[in-house]
Scaffold this active site. Structure first.
Site, PDB file in Angstrom:
ATOM      1  CG  ASP A 122      51.269  82.646  -1.101  1.00 27.93           C
ATOM      2  OD1 ASP A 122      50.572  83.431  -0.445  1.00 27.93           O
ATOM      3  OD2 ASP A 122      51.543  82.822  -2.299  1.00 27.93           O
TER       4      ASP A 122
ATOM      5  CE  LYS B 265      53.500  88.807   2.827  1.00 20.72           C
ATOM      6  NZ  LYS B 265      52.901  89.222   1.558  1.00 20.72           N
ATOM      7  CG  ASN B 266      49.474  87.660   2.317  1.00 19.80           C
ATOM      8  OD1 ASN B 266      50.270  88.610   2.329  1.00 19.80           O
ATOM      9  ND2 ASN B 266      49.709  86.569   1.619  1.00 19.80           N
TER      10      ASN B 266
ATOM     11  NE  ARG C 179      57.619  92.081  -0.470  1.00 25.17           N
ATOM     12  CZ  ARG C 179      56.870  91.387  -1.342  1.00 25.17           C
ATOM     13  NH1 ARG C 179      57.448  90.630  -2.236  1.00 25.17           N
ATOM     14  NH2 ARG C 179      55.553  91.453  -1.307  1.00 25.17           N
TER      15      ARG C 179
ATOM     16  CB  CYS D  56      56.599  90.966  -8.524  1.00 33.81           C
ATOM     17  SG  CYS D  56      55.497  89.573  -8.288  1.00 33.81           S
TER      18      CYS D  56
ATOM     19  NE  ARG E  92      50.960  89.180  -7.936  1.00 35.63           N
ATOM     20  CZ  ARG E  92      51.523  89.252  -6.742  1.00 35.63           C
ATOM     21  NH1 ARG E  92      52.825  89.247  -6.639  1.00 35.63           N
ATOM     22  NH2 ARG E  92      50.799  89.366  -5.645  1.00 35.63           N
TER      23      ARG E  92
ATOM     24  CG  ASP F 213      42.137  92.287 -15.322  1.00 35.51           C
ATOM     25  OD1 ASP F 213      43.005  91.905 -14.518  1.00 35.51           O
ATOM     26  OD2 ASP F 213      41.426  91.501 -15.960  1.00 35.51           O
TER      27      ASP F 213
ATOM     28  CB  ILE G 274      48.142  80.828  -8.541  1.00 31.94           C
ATOM     29  CG1 ILE G 274      47.202  79.795  -7.897  1.00 31.94           C
ATOM     30  CG2 ILE G 274      47.758  82.254  -8.153  1.00 31.94           C
ATOM     31  CD1 ILE G 274      45.726  80.016  -8.158  1.00 31.94           C
TER      32      ILE G 274
HETATM   33  C1  EPZ Z   1      47.369  87.507  -2.773  1.00 31.12           C
HETATM   34  O1  EPZ Z   1      47.922  88.190  -3.889  1.00 31.12           O
HETATM   35  C2  EPZ Z   1      48.524  87.295  -1.808  1.00 31.12           C
HETATM   36  N1  EPZ Z   1      49.075  88.580  -1.384  1.00 31.12           N
HETATM   37  C3  EPZ Z   1      49.620  86.459  -2.486  1.00 31.12           C
HETATM   38  O2  EPZ Z   1      50.629  86.217  -1.522  1.00 31.12           O
HETATM   39  C4  EPZ Z   1      49.008  85.120  -2.921  1.00 31.12           C
HETATM   40  O3  EPZ Z   1      49.993  84.370  -3.609  1.00 31.12           O
HETATM   41  C5  EPZ Z   1      47.817  85.376  -3.844  1.00 31.12           C
HETATM   42  O4  EPZ Z   1      46.849  86.225  -3.159  1.00 31.12           O
HETATM   43  C6  EPZ Z   1      47.116  84.082  -4.241  1.00 31.12           C
HETATM   44  O5  EPZ Z   1      46.707  83.395  -3.108  1.00 31.12           O
HETATM   45  C7  EPZ Z   1      48.420  89.284  -0.440  1.00 31.12           C
HETATM   46  O6  EPZ Z   1      47.379  88.896   0.055  1.00 31.12           O
HETATM   47  C8  EPZ Z   1      49.066  90.575  -0.005  1.00 31.12           C
HETATM   48  P1  EPZ Z   1      45.289  87.268  -6.747  1.00 31.12           P
HETATM   49  P2  EPZ Z   1      46.935  88.824  -5.027  1.00 31.12           P
HETATM   50  O7  EPZ Z   1      44.672  88.576  -7.065  1.00 31.12           O
HETATM   51  O8  EPZ Z   1      45.744  89.403  -4.376  1.00 31.12           O
HETATM   52  C9  EPZ Z   1      45.438  87.196 -11.470  1.00 31.12           C
HETATM   53  C10 EPZ Z   1      52.816  86.118  -0.684  1.00 31.12           C
HETATM   54  O9  EPZ Z   1      53.751  85.361  -0.993  1.00 31.12           O
HETATM   55  N2  EPZ Z   1      44.749  88.492 -11.385  1.00 31.12           N
HETATM   56  O10 EPZ Z   1      44.464  86.195  -6.111  1.00 31.12           O
HETATM   57  O11 EPZ Z   1      47.758  89.676  -5.901  1.00 31.12           O
HETATM   58  C11 EPZ Z   1      46.897  87.325 -11.050  1.00 31.12           C
HETATM   59  O12 EPZ Z   1      47.682  87.730 -12.153  1.00 31.12           O
HETATM   60  C12 EPZ Z   1      51.958  86.736  -1.773  1.00 31.12           C
HETATM   61  O13 EPZ Z   1      52.484  86.407   0.490  1.00 31.12           O
HETATM   62  C13 EPZ Z   1      44.266  89.074 -12.547  1.00 31.12           C
HETATM   63  O14 EPZ Z   1      44.395  88.517 -13.636  1.00 31.12           O
HETATM   64  O15 EPZ Z   1      46.549  87.491  -5.803  1.00 31.12           O
HETATM   65  C14 EPZ Z   1      47.247  85.931 -10.588  1.00 31.12           C
HETATM   66  O16 EPZ Z   1      47.607  85.135 -11.698  1.00 31.12           O
HETATM   67  C15 EPZ Z   1      52.479  86.419  -3.166  1.00 31.12           C
HETATM   68  N3  EPZ Z   1      43.648  90.293 -12.467  1.00 31.12           N
HETATM   69  C16 EPZ Z   1      45.933  85.418 -10.001  1.00 31.12           C
HETATM   70  O17 EPZ Z   1      44.902  86.292 -10.506  1.00 31.12           O
HETATM   71  C17 EPZ Z   1      43.490  90.950 -11.270  1.00 31.12           C
HETATM   72  O18 EPZ Z   1      42.900  92.070 -11.251  1.00 31.12           O
HETATM   73  C18 EPZ Z   1      45.897  85.420  -8.484  1.00 31.12           C
HETATM   74  O19 EPZ Z   1      46.029  86.739  -8.077  1.00 31.12           O
HETATM   75  C19 EPZ Z   1      43.992  90.351 -10.108  1.00 31.12           C
HETATM   76  C20 EPZ Z   1      44.612  89.111 -10.176  1.00 31.12           C
END
Ligand code: EPZ
Length: 426
Positions: free
Chosen positions: A305, A22-23, A397, A116, A121, A124, A327
């Site tokens: 995950d 999916k990801n 999902r 969520c 999430r 920035d 995370i």
């Molecule tokens: C991806 O989400 C995955 N989703 C998530 O999988 C996965 O848990 C996550 O990466 C971490 O591995 C998809 O790929 C569709 P991040 P993403 O940006 O990109 C902070 C699942 O279960 N952050 O690496 O949203 C954020 O708040 C899903 O399949 C900022 O602060 O993850 C979080 O604490 C859930 N500012 C951390 O970074 C930003 O602009 C990790 O987020 C972006 C993120």
């Protein structure tokens, strides 16, 4: 809302083929907007999140079809760069469209995706990366409007190796003028898959899978056909389910190299794991051992995950385990539900102290998010008695008919859909 009814206590056994990731599919589907023409993506599972992404692409003027795990997208008639708010809010990953749309159309309007169950999430890092490439970004309440005549390559450093921000910046930079480097980039396998897809269309990217990615902008990309990688999180979910039910399961179409951290942890817990090419065999005849300390961190460390799924195995282990979630700040919502099934888990800030118990008991529990829901299914399979898992749409999902997948391994699991209220009193 659908429910899953599970009769637990039966070890899983047999063989299954793992679905596409999916990801990996979500950013690749969004990246199809970078090119004019027909793009075909194979091995795309039937998931709610995929349906939402395809509906957004249709709203943007594309033709999109999904049959037998193959998606065909024709972006020739795409004309809009306005992502509808209701679709944006229904799936946070629609943020992946920012990069491709601003690269193709020079503008994009999206909405704050909102938090969520698992956390705030923020986006920035996405916005800062696009501004570094020359995008003007205006936030009007929840609406975000971006403009850029032509993006220019830049040196971008991510404060945190965000998966989504890394992917969005990659997609925006492929058509930018000049060279872009992303340092402190996320290293997940899905980012490597996105690089391979973009390079198949004529992009010039190197470094995905390391912490520094370099993108040399090109004038134009050409449509292609591509197959996404296996889903490492679905693979890990089934591996943990096999261990928690003390079963013997063979998983086909996997990439074991994407799961080294989980394989290491399961072996420490006493689970037998054999790897042969794209096949992983999992067996667990005895009660698993506790694991002193597990910390979720960016890839290749232990993935967030798989945190909730592994917690179920540790809830049944012999001894006390400590799990730290580094995370997402809200990713322990499954703990209360597991406690209702007899688990002995105490949470203190981002640490969970798990004292293994000999058995869990069936109960009616509620899925709060995708992976927490998967964990509750595993708990139901490993419990004595009947478990009802509610709010199953969270699980849909990310898992393509989870009851069918696990049923192939002998699980006693059925889905119940409420009869639509046709207005006639019961
Ligand atoms: C991806 O989400 C995955 N989703 C998530 O999988 C996965 O848990 C996550 O990466 C971490 O591995 C998809 O790929 C569709 P991040 P993403 O940006 O990109 C902070 C699942 O279960 N952050 O690496 O949203 C954020 O708040 C899903 O399949 C900022 O602060 O993850 C979080 O604490 C859930 N500012 C951390 O970074 C930003 O602009 C990790 O987020 C972006 C993120």
């Amino acid at each position: 809302m659908d429910k899953l009814v599970i009769e637990g206590g039966k070890p899983l056994s047999g063989t299954i083929v793992i679905q596409g990731a999916k990801n990996a599919a979500l950013p690749i589907l969004a990246a199809s907007m970078l090119v004019e023409g027909k793009v075909t993506i194979d091995h795309v599972p039937k998931l709610l999140d995929i349906d939402v992404m395809l509906n957004i692409l249709r709203e943007l003027g594309c033709r999109a079809e999904h049959s037998n795990e193959t998606v065909m997208i024709d972006t020739s008639s795409a004309a809009s760069s306005h992502v509808p708010e209701e679709l944006m809010r229904s799936m946070r990953s629609s943020i992946f469209l920012m990069g491709p749309l601003i690269a193709r159309f020079g503008e994009v309007t999206i909405y704050q995706p909102g938090g969520c169950a698992i956390g705030e999430r923020k986006i920035d890092l996405h916005l800062r990366g696009l501004m570094a490439l020359g995008a003007q970004i205006e936030e009007r309440g929840s609406r975000i409007v971006c403009h850029a005549k032509r993006l220019k390559g830049a040196e971008i450093h991510l404060d945190f190796p965000s998966v989504g921000a890394t992917e969005n910046i990659m997609m925006a930079a492929v058509l930018a003028e000049g060279l872009t480097t992303i340092s402190n980039a996320a290293r997940e396998p899905e980012i490597q898959d996105l690089q391979r897809f973009l390079n198949t269309m004529g992009a010039k990217i190197i470094g995905a899978g390391t912490d520094t990615i370099t993108i040399e902008g090109v004038e134009k990309l050409a449509p292609c056909r591509y197959q996404v990688i296996p889903d490492r999180i679905v693979t890990g979910t089934v591996m943990v389910a096999a261990a928690a039910t003390r079963g013997q399961v063979t998983l086909q179409n996997t990439n074991p190299a994407h799961l080294t951290s989980l394989i290491h942890v399961l072996r420490r817990a006493g689970v037998q794991i054999a790897v042969d090419g794209d096949i992983i065999k999992v067996g667990c005849a005895n009660r698993p051992r506790a694991i002193e300390r597990i910390v979720t961190s960016p890839y290749p460390a232990f993935p967030t995950d798989l945190q909730s799924q592994l917690m179920v195995l540790l809830a049944l282990a012999d001894g006390v385990s400590v799990m730290k979630e580094n995370i997402f700040e809200g990713r322990f919502k499954h703990v209360d539900e597991l406690s209702r099934m007899g688990a002995d888990i105490r949470v203190d800030l981002n640490a969970a102290f798990i004292r293994g118990v000999p058995r869990l008991y069936g109960a009616t529990v509620e899925a709060t998010d995708l992976r927490a829901g998967a964990a509750l299914v595993i708990a139901g399979l490993a419990s004595h008695g009947k478990t009802i898992v509610e709010q199953v749409h969270h699980i849909d999902r990310g898992y393509d008919r989870i009851e069918t997948m696990l049923g192939r391994l002998g699980a006693r699991i059925s889905r119940y859909s409420p009869i639509p209220n046709n207005g006639i009193a019961p």
